[in-house]
Write an enzyme that holds these catalytic residues in place. Structure first.
Site, PDB file in Angstrom:
ATOM      1  N   GLU A 292       0.881  -1.159   0.000  1.00 21.07           N
ATOM      2  CA  GLU A 292       0.000   0.000   0.000  1.00 21.07           C
ATOM      3  C   GLU A 292       0.921   1.212   0.000  1.00 21.07           C
ATOM      4  O   GLU A 292       1.829   1.278   0.832  1.00 21.07           O
ATOM      5  CB  GLU A 292      -0.787  -0.025   1.314  1.00 21.07           C
ATOM      6  CG  GLU A 292      -2.246   0.176   1.171  1.00 21.07           C
ATOM      7  CD  GLU A 292      -2.913   0.270   2.535  1.00 21.07           C
ATOM      8  OE1 GLU A 292      -2.727  -0.651   3.349  1.00 21.07           O
ATOM      9  OE2 GLU A 292      -3.605   1.270   2.752  1.00 21.07           O
TER      10      GLU A 292
ATOM     11  N   ARG B 147       5.559 -13.389   9.242  1.00 20.66           N
ATOM     12  CA  ARG B 147       6.187 -12.111   8.973  1.00 20.66           C
ATOM     13  C   ARG B 147       7.531 -12.055   9.672  1.00 20.66           C
ATOM     14  O   ARG B 147       7.807 -12.808  10.600  1.00 20.66           O
ATOM     15  CB  ARG B 147       5.300 -10.959   9.425  1.00 20.66           C
ATOM     16  CG  ARG B 147       4.941 -11.002  10.906  1.00 20.66           C
ATOM     17  CD  ARG B 147       4.010  -9.866  11.302  1.00 20.66           C
ATOM     18  NE  ARG B 147       4.702  -8.607  11.384  1.00 20.66           N
ATOM     19  CZ  ARG B 147       4.417  -7.551  10.645  1.00 20.66           C
ATOM     20  NH1 ARG B 147       3.441  -7.586   9.767  1.00 20.66           N
ATOM     21  NH2 ARG B 147       5.075  -6.425  10.788  1.00 20.66           N
TER      22      ARG B 147
ATOM     23  N   LYS C 200       4.670   0.288   9.432  1.00 20.50           N
ATOM     24  CA  LYS C 200       4.777   1.599   8.799  1.00 20.50           C
ATOM     25  C   LYS C 200       4.212   2.690   9.696  1.00 20.50           C
ATOM     26  O   LYS C 200       4.761   3.782   9.792  1.00 20.50           O
ATOM     27  CB  LYS C 200       4.023   1.584   7.462  1.00 20.50           C
ATOM     28  CG  LYS C 200       4.866   1.071   6.308  1.00 20.50           C
ATOM     29  CD  LYS C 200       4.099   1.150   5.008  1.00 20.50           C
ATOM     30  CE  LYS C 200       3.253  -0.072   4.802  1.00 20.50           C
ATOM     31  NZ  LYS C 200       2.539  -0.108   3.530  1.00 20.50           N
TER      32      LYS C 200
HETATM   33  P1  ATP Z   1       2.642  -2.285   7.777  1.00 21.88           P
HETATM   34  O1  ATP Z   1       1.895  -2.977   8.857  1.00 21.88           O
HETATM   35  O2  ATP Z   1       4.053  -1.956   8.110  1.00 21.88           O
HETATM   36  O3  ATP Z   1       1.907  -1.150   7.162  1.00 21.88           O
HETATM   37  P2  ATP Z   1       1.648  -3.862   5.723  1.00 21.88           P
HETATM   38  O4  ATP Z   1       1.601  -5.323   5.715  1.00 21.88           O
HETATM   39  O5  ATP Z   1       0.385  -3.170   5.995  1.00 21.88           O
HETATM   40  O6  ATP Z   1       2.801  -3.386   6.684  1.00 21.88           O
HETATM   41  P3  ATP Z   1       1.794  -3.522   2.935  1.00 21.88           P
HETATM   42  O7  ATP Z   1       2.210  -2.340   2.194  1.00 21.88           O
HETATM   43  O8  ATP Z   1       0.384  -3.943   2.873  1.00 21.88           O
HETATM   44  O9  ATP Z   1       2.249  -3.266   4.418  1.00 21.88           O
HETATM   45  O10 ATP Z   1       2.752  -4.756   2.652  1.00 21.88           O
HETATM   46  C1  ATP Z   1       3.150  -5.212   1.405  1.00 21.88           C
HETATM   47  C2  ATP Z   1       3.593  -6.629   1.533  1.00 21.88           C
HETATM   48  O11 ATP Z   1       4.675  -6.751   2.444  1.00 21.88           O
HETATM   49  C3  ATP Z   1       2.477  -7.499   2.051  1.00 21.88           C
HETATM   50  O12 ATP Z   1       2.340  -8.603   1.196  1.00 21.88           O
HETATM   51  C4  ATP Z   1       2.910  -7.894   3.421  1.00 21.88           C
HETATM   52  O13 ATP Z   1       2.497  -9.187   3.711  1.00 21.88           O
HETATM   53  C5  ATP Z   1       4.425  -7.790   3.353  1.00 21.88           C
HETATM   54  N1  ATP Z   1       4.982  -7.468   4.657  1.00 21.88           N
HETATM   55  C6  ATP Z   1       4.744  -6.379   5.408  1.00 21.88           C
HETATM   56  N2  ATP Z   1       5.389  -6.455   6.574  1.00 21.88           N
HETATM   57  C7  ATP Z   1       6.085  -7.625   6.581  1.00 21.88           C
HETATM   58  C8  ATP Z   1       6.954  -8.295   7.512  1.00 21.88           C
HETATM   59  N3  ATP Z   1       7.265  -7.768   8.694  1.00 21.88           N
HETATM   60  N4  ATP Z   1       7.479  -9.484   7.152  1.00 21.88           N
HETATM   61  C9  ATP Z   1       7.194 -10.010   5.959  1.00 21.88           C
HETATM   62  N5  ATP Z   1       6.381  -9.459   5.049  1.00 21.88           N
HETATM   63  C10 ATP Z   1       5.822  -8.273   5.338  1.00 21.88           C
HETATM   64 MG    MG Z   2      -1.278  -3.288   4.861  1.00 20.80          MG
END
Ligand code: ATP
Ligand code: MG
Length: 606
Positions: free
Chosen positions: A67, A306, A316
């Site tokens: 995102e 994760r 984030k």
């Molecule tokens: P955040 O909680 O930091 O906003 P998010 O999962 O909401 O992270 P996205 O932009 O939706 O962020 O993530 C893009 C991709 O990265 C998703 O497929 C998510 O599963 C993966 N991802 C995010 N954080 C991790 C992590 N700590 N370990 C592995 N994969 C991750």
């Molecule tokens: Mg997300």
């Protein structure tokens, strides 16, 4: 969760990629030809679009779907290495997709930064198709038209309804883990009425929050996510891509499977928290395929654990709070676990890839020790980073007999290998330094009264200036407070390293130094972990309570000329201290600025 250590991992250049459960699934799918019949029209699209295409040249399709609401962090790096890595290893393609279906919080700045980060990590989204280059950069918001069509199709099939309960009623009627939900009074509306009402939602006739479109599944399902999940909501917000075209937006759980299906993704890999969503993912794609809207076979979702890294937060939202509150200097502060932060700190793409390979992929949550990342960095830089000497806590050393034995004002040219083990078949790079009457040494390398076993400078003792001469300490001068201001020594002639006389005097220590004549003053930024708690935000803890007050220190030191000539971003091993990088923002010729990446060994903080 458990703390995990990583051992027995294959070397970076090992031809045997570590295997994991996802590779097992892909191997099986390829063997069984699960996706062999798929067609690909060259661009994302519905069933008819792809049916008119060619057999898909990509063996598998994965995607990385961030995102654009912040900068990527080391957790995303794991997902990037995994998705792009699998596509690369299996003759597939990984789509770079912005999951930009949420109209708020999304910005072009983040889009640009994310693309930069993925490229910097060493991955790309171009492939060739029928001899033509294709870019697989996609925006989920381009699928809004299809998503709307899919929603109408579900309504027409009796599989969705417009619910006008208040949010409170909806919450109360959802039930909980022990109580089944209660049907909404709007659940039995006719298809015609639902369609008309949904169109009114789209046309802006209803206020924000006045109604939602829900999938009609089962209010008594043991999986709460299947109790008629909301799939569209009313939200008057300007979208960065579609502007004010829409006042209704799809929910993430509805949008994501559709994005995967339109792009013909085969293996949709996400983190474990989406496991409970998988039944809805499957329900939705099954219905849309049956309705003839998307091509079969449909994508499948697989979850992995994760990345949790000790002393680091990977959210984030929380990282943004550190930036907004001025705890760090920005997203690229070298203490940040963002990709831009890691890059500025001096971590290399190769080290991050190696790290991701070593930590592997599993289905159970664990904490990876931060040292795993530093070990990967050292393994990458050990054979690449040129060596150099720096003095970080400078004390002047005066060779009192220099002018007499070497000639007044004489500067002796010295040289040292820049790489102890140059790659086979290449000439060893050499660094040049000048030794004169005055030299900078490390304050800790002199003791007026040596502790037991001390081998460096103290009155009467001899040491070698690395790559230079043997010297004998004769004393020191002090200021009024008794602080040592200069160390005094004499040079022992004919003992220069690399000359026949070098071994004529035996010494127990060689110390690092920088010539006062050719050394350059440098700003050296010493970083430590941002948090003192290994699990700063675990269990909902307030991560700001464990901020490390000593995470950043600046020292003025001196570096030898080869280091002063560094290009921004160039990495070095400062002998005895560890790995450093010329800061990519502030370093300039004549005004060197270095960041400490990590010590030579774990826990080696100065
Ligand atoms: P955040 O909680 O930091 O906003 P998010 O999962 O909401 O992270 P996205 O932009 O939706 O962020 O993530 C893009 C991709 O990265 C998703 O497929 C998510 O599963 C993966 N991802 C995010 N954080 C991790 C992590 N700590 N370990 C592995 N994969 C991750
Ligand atoms: Mg997300």
């Amino acid at each position: 969760m458990t703390d995990a250590t990583v051992s027995g991992t294959p070397a970076a250049d090992s031809p045997h990629k570590p295997t994991n459960f996802l590779r097992g699934i892909i191997d099986r799918d390829l063997e069984q030809g699960t996706y062999a019949s798929r067609r690909w029209a060259g661009t994302p699209g519905d069933a008819a679009h792809h049916a008119a295409g060619e057999p898909d040249p990509a063996k598998i399709r994965t995607r990385f779907p961030p995102e654009p609401n912040g900068y990527l962090h080391v957790g995303h790096a794991k997902s990037i290495c995994l998705n792009f890595g699998l596509a690369r290893d299996y003759g597939g393609v990984c789509h770079m997709r912005f999951d930009d279906t949420n109209p708020e919080k999304e910005e072009q700045e983040y889009v640009d930064a994310i693309l930069d980060a993925v490229k910097w990590l060493g991955f790309g989204w171009d492939s060739s198709f029928n001899g033509q280059a294709q870019s697989h950069l996609y925006y989920a918001s381009n699928y809004f038209d299809f998503m709307y069509r899919a929603a109408e199709a579900l309504i027409t099939a009796g599989l969705a309804y417009v619910d006008e309960q208040t949010p409170e009623e909806m919450r109360a009627n959802r039930g909980d883990f022990t109580t089944p939900g209660t049907d909404s009074p709007f659940r039995s509306r006719s298809r015609e009425e639902n369609l008309a009402r949904f169109r009114e939602m789209r046309d802006g006739k209803l206020a924000d929050g006045a109604a939602v479109l829900r999938a009609k599944i089962d209010m008594a399902s043991p999986n709460i996510n299947l109790r008629d999940p909301a799939i569209y909501r009313i939200r008057r917000a300007t979208h960065h891509n579609t502007g004010d075209t829409w006042c209704i937006y799809p929910m993430y759980t509805f949008a994501h499977p559709i994005e995967d299906a339109l792009e013909q993704i085969t293996h949709s890999i996400c983190t474990l928290e989406f496991e409970d969503q998988r039944p809805f993912y499957d329900w939705l794609l099954d219905k849309l395929a049956t309705l003839g809207l998307i091509q079969q076979p449909v994508p499948r979702q697989y979850e992995f654990a994760r990345l949790n890294l000790t002393y680091v937060i990977t959210s984030k939202r929380k990282l943004k709070a550190l930036v907004d509150d001025g705890v760090v200097s920005g997203w690229d502060d070298p203490r940040m676990p963002t990709i831009v932060g890691l890059r500025r700190r001096g971590y290399t793409p190769e080290a991050i890839q190696l790290f991701c390979e070593r930590i592997g992929v599993s289905k159970s949550d664990s904490w990876i020790d931060y040292s795993t990342l530093d070990i990967a960095l050292r393994d990458d830089l050990e054979s690449k980073a040129h060596r150099g000497m720096a003095v970080l806590d400078p004390l002047k050393l005066v060779l009192t007999n220099w002018d007499e034995v070497m000639g007044a004002g004489h500067l002796e040219a010295c040289s040292l290998p820049a790489l102890p083990h140059p790659p086979e078949g290449t000439e060893a790079p050499v660094r040049h330094l000048k030794l004169g009457r005055e030299v900078w040494i490390e304050r800790e390398d002199f003791e007026e009264v040596p502790p037991k076993g001390y081998k460096r400078l103290f009155p009467g003792n001899k040491v070698r200036l690395k790559g230079g001469y043997v010297i004998e300490c004769t004393g020191c001068t002090k200021d009024a407070e008794g602080q040592v201001t200069e160390v005094l020594a004499t040079v022992v002639p004919d003992t220069k390293s690399g000359t026949p006389g070098a071994d004529s005097v035996k010494v127990k220590a060689a110390i690092t130094w920088v010539g006062a004549a050719d050394g350059v003053e440098a700003e050296v930024r010493l970083y430590d972990r941002l948090f003192t708690d290994p699990h700063p935000d675990a269990g909902g803890k307030d991560f700001k309570a464990s901020l490390n007050p000593d995470s950043f220190k600046v020292v003025k030191g001196y570096v030898e000329p080869s280091l002063a000539q560094a290009q921004p971003d160039q990495k070095f091993q400062f002998e005895r201290f560890g790995y450093f990088v010329a800061d990519r923002v502030d370093h300039a010729a004549g005004k060197p600025v270095f960041n400490k990446i990590t010590g030579l060994k774990d826990g080696n903080w100065k």
